[in-house]
Design an enzyme around this catalytic site. Structure first.
Site, PDB file in Angstrom:
ATOM      1  N   ASP A  97       2.712  -4.459   8.020  1.00  0.00           N
ATOM      2  CA  ASP A  97       2.314  -3.185   7.644  1.00  0.00           C
ATOM      3  C   ASP A  97       0.762  -2.447   7.906  1.00  0.00           C
ATOM      4  O   ASP A  97       0.773  -1.649   7.362  1.00  0.00           O
ATOM      5  CB  ASP A  97       2.930  -2.919   6.849  1.00  0.00           C
ATOM      6  CG  ASP A  97       3.492  -3.507   5.754  1.00  0.00           C
ATOM      7  OD1 ASP A  97       1.975  -4.257   5.218  1.00  0.00           O
ATOM      8  OD2 ASP A  97       3.871  -2.936   4.828  1.00  0.00           O
ATOM      9  N   GLU A 119       8.501  -9.927  10.319  1.00  0.00           N
ATOM     10  CA  GLU A 119       9.007  -9.258   9.146  1.00  0.00           C
ATOM     11  C   GLU A 119       8.646  -7.516   8.923  1.00  0.00           C
ATOM     12  O   GLU A 119       7.926  -6.413   8.371  1.00  0.00           O
ATOM     13  CB  GLU A 119       7.721  -9.247   7.967  1.00  0.00           C
ATOM     14  CG  GLU A 119       8.718  -8.929   6.521  1.00  0.00           C
ATOM     15  CD  GLU A 119       7.161  -8.719   5.418  1.00  0.00           C
ATOM     16  OE1 GLU A 119       5.494  -8.190   5.404  1.00  0.00           O
ATOM     17  OE2 GLU A 119       7.328  -9.368   4.788  1.00  0.00           O
ATOM     18  N   GLU A 133       1.239   2.005   4.999  1.00  0.00           N
ATOM     19  CA  GLU A 133       1.753   0.707   5.517  1.00  0.00           C
ATOM     20  C   GLU A 133       3.175   1.001   6.153  1.00  0.00           C
ATOM     21  O   GLU A 133       3.629   0.599   7.225  1.00  0.00           O
ATOM     22  CB  GLU A 133       1.716  -0.264   4.829  1.00  0.00           C
ATOM     23  CG  GLU A 133       0.404  -0.555   4.087  1.00  0.00           C
ATOM     24  CD  GLU A 133      -0.125  -0.182   2.643  1.00  0.00           C
ATOM     25  OE1 GLU A 133       0.268   0.901   2.344  1.00  0.00           O
ATOM     26  OE2 GLU A 133      -1.180  -0.312   2.717  1.00  0.00           O
ATOM     27  N   HIS A 231      -3.111  -3.046  -5.939  1.00  0.00           N
ATOM     28  CA  HIS A 231      -4.343  -2.515  -4.823  1.00  0.00           C
ATOM     29  C   HIS A 231      -3.926  -1.129  -4.125  1.00  0.00           C
ATOM     30  O   HIS A 231      -3.901  -1.161  -3.274  1.00  0.00           O
ATOM     31  CB  HIS A 231      -4.343  -3.750  -4.037  1.00  0.00           C
ATOM     32  CG  HIS A 231      -2.862  -4.239  -2.684  1.00  0.00           C
ATOM     33  ND1 HIS A 231      -2.472  -3.853  -1.806  1.00  0.00           N
ATOM     34  CD2 HIS A 231      -2.066  -5.585  -2.898  1.00  0.00           C
ATOM     35  CE1 HIS A 231      -2.203  -4.189  -0.904  1.00  0.00           C
ATOM     36  NE2 HIS A 231      -1.490  -5.178  -1.892  1.00  0.00           N
ATOM     37  N   ARG A 233      -2.726   1.144  -1.834  1.00  0.00           N
ATOM     38  CA  ARG A 233      -4.209   2.804  -1.885  1.00  0.00           C
ATOM     39  C   ARG A 233      -3.339   4.242  -2.532  1.00  0.00           C
ATOM     40  O   ARG A 233      -4.658   4.569  -3.222  1.00  0.00           O
ATOM     41  CB  ARG A 233      -4.214   3.455  -0.233  1.00  0.00           C
ATOM     42  CG  ARG A 233      -5.496   2.160   0.051  1.00  0.00           C
ATOM     43  CD  ARG A 233      -5.469   2.693   1.321  1.00  0.00           C
ATOM     44  NE  ARG A 233      -6.546   2.742   2.464  1.00  0.00           N
ATOM     45  CZ  ARG A 233      -6.774   0.532   2.760  1.00  0.00           C
ATOM     46  NH1 ARG A 233      -6.320  -0.126   2.224  1.00  0.00           N
ATOM     47  NH2 ARG A 233      -8.323   0.690   2.230  1.00  0.00           N
ATOM     48  N   HIS A 264      -7.766  -7.646  -7.447  1.00  0.00           N
ATOM     49  CA  HIS A 264      -7.554  -7.825  -5.824  1.00  0.00           C
ATOM     50  C   HIS A 264      -9.452  -7.155  -6.036  1.00  0.00           C
ATOM     51  O   HIS A 264     -10.244  -6.030  -6.634  1.00  0.00           O
ATOM     52  CB  HIS A 264      -6.393  -5.833  -5.458  1.00  0.00           C
ATOM     53  CG  HIS A 264      -6.980  -5.981  -4.536  1.00  0.00           C
ATOM     54  ND1 HIS A 264      -8.109  -6.005  -2.820  1.00  0.00           N
ATOM     55  CD2 HIS A 264      -5.848  -6.370  -3.385  1.00  0.00           C
ATOM     56  CE1 HIS A 264      -7.221  -5.327  -1.763  1.00  0.00           C
ATOM     57  NE2 HIS A 264      -6.177  -6.729  -2.222  1.00  0.00           N
TER      58      HIS A 264
HETATM   59  C1  UD1 Z   1      -5.168  -4.526   2.321  1.00  0.00           C
HETATM   60  C2  UD1 Z   1      -4.170  -3.705   3.690  1.00  0.00           C
HETATM   61  C3  UD1 Z   1      -2.820  -3.578   2.966  1.00  0.00           C
HETATM   62  C4  UD1 Z   1      -2.024  -4.999   1.806  1.00  0.00           C
HETATM   63  C5  UD1 Z   1      -3.708  -5.893   0.912  1.00  0.00           C
HETATM   64  C6  UD1 Z   1      -3.159  -6.975   0.854  1.00  0.00           C
HETATM   65  C7  UD1 Z   1      -4.141  -1.383   5.078  1.00  0.00           C
HETATM   66  C8  UD1 Z   1      -4.677  -0.443   5.516  1.00  0.00           C
HETATM   67  N1  UD1 Z   1      -4.771  -2.394   3.774  1.00  0.00           N
HETATM   68  O1  UD1 Z   1      -5.182  -3.524   1.676  1.00  0.00           O
HETATM   69  O2  UD1 Z   1      -1.775  -2.936   3.647  1.00  0.00           O
HETATM   70  O3  UD1 Z   1      -1.283  -4.682   0.806  1.00  0.00           O
HETATM   71  O4  UD1 Z   1      -5.033  -5.378   1.865  1.00  0.00           O
HETATM   72  O5  UD1 Z   1      -4.420  -7.336  -0.300  1.00  0.00           O
HETATM   73  O6  UD1 Z   1      -3.970  -2.463   5.971  1.00  0.00           O
HETATM   74  N2  UD1 Z   1     -12.854  -6.745  -0.234  1.00  0.00           N
HETATM   75  C9  UD1 Z   1     -13.252  -7.330  -0.524  1.00  0.00           C
HETATM   76  N3  UD1 Z   1     -12.723  -9.049  -0.017  1.00  0.00           N
HETATM   77  C10 UD1 Z   1     -11.973  -9.932   0.691  1.00  0.00           C
HETATM   78  C11 UD1 Z   1     -10.697  -7.986   0.604  1.00  0.00           C
HETATM   79  C12 UD1 Z   1     -10.916  -7.385   0.375  1.00  0.00           C
HETATM   80  O7  UD1 Z   1     -14.617  -7.944  -0.426  1.00  0.00           O
HETATM   81  O8  UD1 Z   1     -10.876 -10.290   0.741  1.00  0.00           O
HETATM   82  C13 UD1 Z   1     -12.263  -5.424  -0.759  1.00  0.00           C
HETATM   83  C14 UD1 Z   1     -14.066  -4.698   0.009  1.00  0.00           C
HETATM   84  O9  UD1 Z   1     -14.563  -3.676  -0.146  1.00  0.00           O
HETATM   85  C15 UD1 Z   1     -12.600  -4.009   1.600  1.00  0.00           C
HETATM   86  C16 UD1 Z   1     -11.769  -3.554   0.716  1.00  0.00           C
HETATM   87  O10 UD1 Z   1     -11.779  -4.207  -0.515  1.00  0.00           O
HETATM   88  O11 UD1 Z   1     -13.576  -3.136   2.194  1.00  0.00           O
HETATM   89  C17 UD1 Z   1     -10.310  -2.773   1.393  1.00  0.00           C
HETATM   90  O12 UD1 Z   1     -10.613  -3.661   2.020  1.00  0.00           O
HETATM   91  P1  UD1 Z   1      -8.773  -3.325   2.935  1.00  0.00           P
HETATM   92  O13 UD1 Z   1      -8.243  -4.712   4.045  1.00  0.00           O
HETATM   93  O14 UD1 Z   1      -9.593  -2.390   3.872  1.00  0.00           O
HETATM   94  O15 UD1 Z   1      -7.549  -2.720   1.957  1.00  0.00           O
HETATM   95  P2  UD1 Z   1      -6.752  -3.275   0.783  1.00  0.00           P
HETATM   96  O16 UD1 Z   1      -6.881  -2.727  -0.104  1.00  0.00           O
HETATM   97  O17 UD1 Z   1      -7.067  -4.878   0.376  1.00  0.00           O
HETATM   98  N1  UDP Z   2      -1.980 -13.799  -3.977  1.00  0.00           N
HETATM   99  C1  UDP Z   2      -2.331 -14.707  -4.219  1.00  0.00           C
HETATM  100  N2  UDP Z   2      -3.458 -14.699  -4.919  1.00  0.00           N
HETATM  101  C2  UDP Z   2      -3.492 -13.685  -6.279  1.00  0.00           C
HETATM  102  C3  UDP Z   2      -2.622 -12.431  -6.168  1.00  0.00           C
HETATM  103  C4  UDP Z   2      -1.856 -12.279  -4.841  1.00  0.00           C
HETATM  104  O1  UDP Z   2      -2.473 -15.064  -3.300  1.00  0.00           O
HETATM  105  O2  UDP Z   2      -4.765 -13.227  -6.623  1.00  0.00           O
HETATM  106  C5  UDP Z   2      -0.172 -13.446  -3.077  1.00  0.00           C
HETATM  107  C6  UDP Z   2       0.747 -13.149  -3.520  1.00  0.00           C
HETATM  108  O3  UDP Z   2       1.211 -14.828  -4.137  1.00  0.00           O
HETATM  109  C7  UDP Z   2       1.199 -13.075  -2.732  1.00  0.00           C
HETATM  110  C8  UDP Z   2      -0.172 -11.987  -1.384  1.00  0.00           C
HETATM  111  O4  UDP Z   2      -1.094 -12.757  -2.026  1.00  0.00           O
HETATM  112  O5  UDP Z   2       1.164 -14.140  -1.419  1.00  0.00           O
HETATM  113  C9  UDP Z   2       0.741 -11.013  -2.088  1.00  0.00           C
HETATM  114  O6  UDP Z   2      -0.668 -10.317  -1.468  1.00  0.00           O
HETATM  115  P1  UDP Z   2      -0.908  -8.765  -1.904  1.00  0.00           P
HETATM  116  O7  UDP Z   2      -0.857  -8.486  -3.383  1.00  0.00           O
HETATM  117  O8  UDP Z   2      -2.766  -8.361  -1.734  1.00  0.00           O
HETATM  118  O9  UDP Z   2      -0.326  -7.796  -0.554  1.00  0.00           O
HETATM  119  P2  UDP Z   2       0.700  -7.194  -0.132  1.00  0.00           P
HETATM  120  O10 UDP Z   2       1.948  -8.307  -0.172  1.00  0.00           O
HETATM  121  O11 UDP Z   2       1.286  -6.076  -1.292  1.00  0.00           O
HETATM  122  O12 UDP Z   2       0.946  -6.703   0.698  1.00  0.00           O
END
Ligand code: UD1
Ligand code: UDP
Length: 399
Positions: A97, A119, A133, A231, A233, A264
């Site tokens: 999602d 999924e 999502e 994390h 939104r 996160h």
């Molecule tokens: C995203 C997904 C969410 C998922 C989550 C898992 C969307 C809209 N959101 O949210 O569905 O549950 O990932 O964690 O698709 N950033 C870093 N390094 C990284 C990752 C993120 O610096 O490795 C920071 C960056 O500033 C980036 C921001 O986080 O711009 C947001 O990342 P983004 O993927 O847009 O949103 P998430 O909150 O991570």
């Molecule tokens: N996870 C990880 N390291 C962390 C936190 C989570 O490897 O520090 C793993 C966790 O086991 C799960 C996945 O990341 O498999 C979940 O990711 P996240 O919560 O970012 O996204 P969501 O599942 O909510 O989309």
């Protein structure tokens, strides 16, 4: 030979798709498998690629600091065009999602590939929770040709939306495939710097002297641990402030319990969490903020903790398999199976509710025992085998 293109961008997609990439690659006689990462995430994605030893064939390297949904969506669609032109896939696989899932599904559809959604069929039917999502998942479901659903309930959601039954395959969730792989690896680890660091942080080694193997630990000396992740939104802002208040309150009430929070990398999460919790003095300094853990260390930690407080989707699925009670900081979930099984309780982001529910689980042994029964509503670790077997039966581009 079927041309398969698997695309993902974030940490959870990578964890849940890595075993599928490896499954398709086991059959080079049937599948020409290519992996593309959008790198919607960067560091958190790279941690997973390294753990599963995956080297992408294409890396769009799109992540920008504090990116927004508008440019990210456009960049993914534009970025996928040359990849699709080069690979000319028969089947494009996306997961779940995220923005990557939906934008890649759309790009795959534009290109004329069959879109396969892993999924598929999870629903809250509230397009604002989880945001964005829930809508991403519904849109991807409309675009997709084949739907790999983790449970009967997710299949039923798709049937209710008039998705043709022959195109829905119940496989279990690939997260259990990934979890089993990781547990096996963790069980065979000798020494791991990240895990050793975690032990040190929570006083595990200090309490026990110089023992080198877990089996030598007297049970009572392993501290009780509460693991926190978050994390979403829709929890940015006030939600995270409440969550941090609840953690502070719990840490003060339970000085002997260690609270570990891998934070996160989203700046909208790190700002309130660091502002409220970093360096926060409690009588026993028992709040520990750490960077995102690699999957191996995180799985090790999940297996050791008493309780998990999270808004994560994936963690809600993993925890029941490890027999860990979870308080989910959301008002609704698209994963009701573990709620029904009694392992997961929805607590929202009200600080009082989070504190009360956590306190009850830390004090009430009977309730704790009931909630920590092992459950496996999400799969048996063979989801990827089922997906690849199904694709192998398809006639060329049949739908
Ligand atoms: C995203 C997904 C969410 C998922 C989550 C898992 C969307 C809209 N959101 O949210 O569905 O549950 O990932 O964690 O698709 N950033 C870093 N390094 C990284 C990752 C993120 O610096 O490795 C920071 C960056 O500033 C980036 C921001 O986080 O711009 C947001 O990342 P983004 O993927 O847009 O949103 P998430 O909150 O991570
Ligand atoms: N996870 C990880 N390291 C962390 C936190 C989570 O490897 O520090 C793993 C966790 O086991 C799960 C996945 O990341 O498999 C979940 O990711 P996240 O919560 O970012 O996204 P969501 O599942 O909510 O989309």
């Amino acid at each position: 030979m079927k041309k398969i293109l698997i695309v993902f961008g974030t940490r959870p997609e990578a964890i849940k798709m890595a075993p599928l990439v490896n499954e398709f690659k086991k059959h080079p006689d049937q599948f020409d498998t290519k992996l593309c990462v959008t790198a919607q995430h960067r560091e958190m994605l790279d941690q997973v690629l390294e753990f599963f030893e995956l080297i992408p064939d294409f890396d769009l390297n799109l992540m920008k600091p504090n990116q927004n949904l508008f440019t990210l969506t456009a960049d993914i669609i534009n970025g996928m065009k040359p990849v699709l032109d080069e690979v000319k896939p028969d089947y494009v696989f996306v997961h779940g999602d995220t923005t990557t899932s939906t934008a890649v599904a759309l790009a795959g559809f534009y290109h004329g590939a069959k879109v396969c959604h892993v999924e598929a069929g999870l629903r809250t039917y509230d397009k604002h929770a989880p945001w964005p999502e829930e809508l991403n998942r519904q849109l991807t479901g409309r675009i997709a040709d084949f739907h790999f659903s983790p449970t009967d309930r997710s299949k039923q959601n798709l049937l209710n939306e008039l998705t043709p039954e022959k195109n829905i395959i119940v496989t279990g969730n690939t997260v259990i495939d990934a979890l089993m792989f990781a547990v096996e690896k963790v069980n065979h680890l000798e020494n791991d710097p990240e895990i050793d660091g975690l032990k040190k942080l929570i006083g595990w080694e200090t309490n026990t002297g110089k023992v080198s193997h877990e089996s030598e630990f007297p049970k009572s000396i392993i501290p009780d641990i509460v693991l926190i992740t978050g994390h979403r939104r829709e929890n940015h802002g006030k939600g995270f402030e409440n969550i941090c208040k609840a953690i502070t309150e719990l840490a003060e009430r339970f000085p002997e319990v260690q609270f570990i929070y891998p934070v996160h990398l989203n700046p909208n999460v790190r700002e309130p969490v660091n502002r409220i919790l970093k360096g926060r003095a409690t009588p026993t300094n028992n709040i520990h903020l750490v960077d995102p853990l690699d999957y191996k260390a995180f799985v090790w930690l999940m297996d050791k903790v008493k309780l998990i407080i999270t808004d994560s989707g994936g963690v809600q699925e993993e925890a029941p398999s490890l027999g860990k009670p979870v308080l989910v900081m959301r008002d609704t979930t698209e994963r009701p199976e573990a709620v029904d099984a009694g392992t997961v309780v929805l607590v929202g982001t009200d600080a009082v509710k989070i504190v009360n529910e956590a306190e009850s689980l830390l004090l009430d042994d009977e309730r704790y025992r009931t909630m920590s029964m092992l459950h496996n509503p999400y799969g048996d670790g063979r989801a990827c085998v089922r997906i690849a077997a199904f694709v192998s039966t398809l006639q060329h581009l049949q739908c």
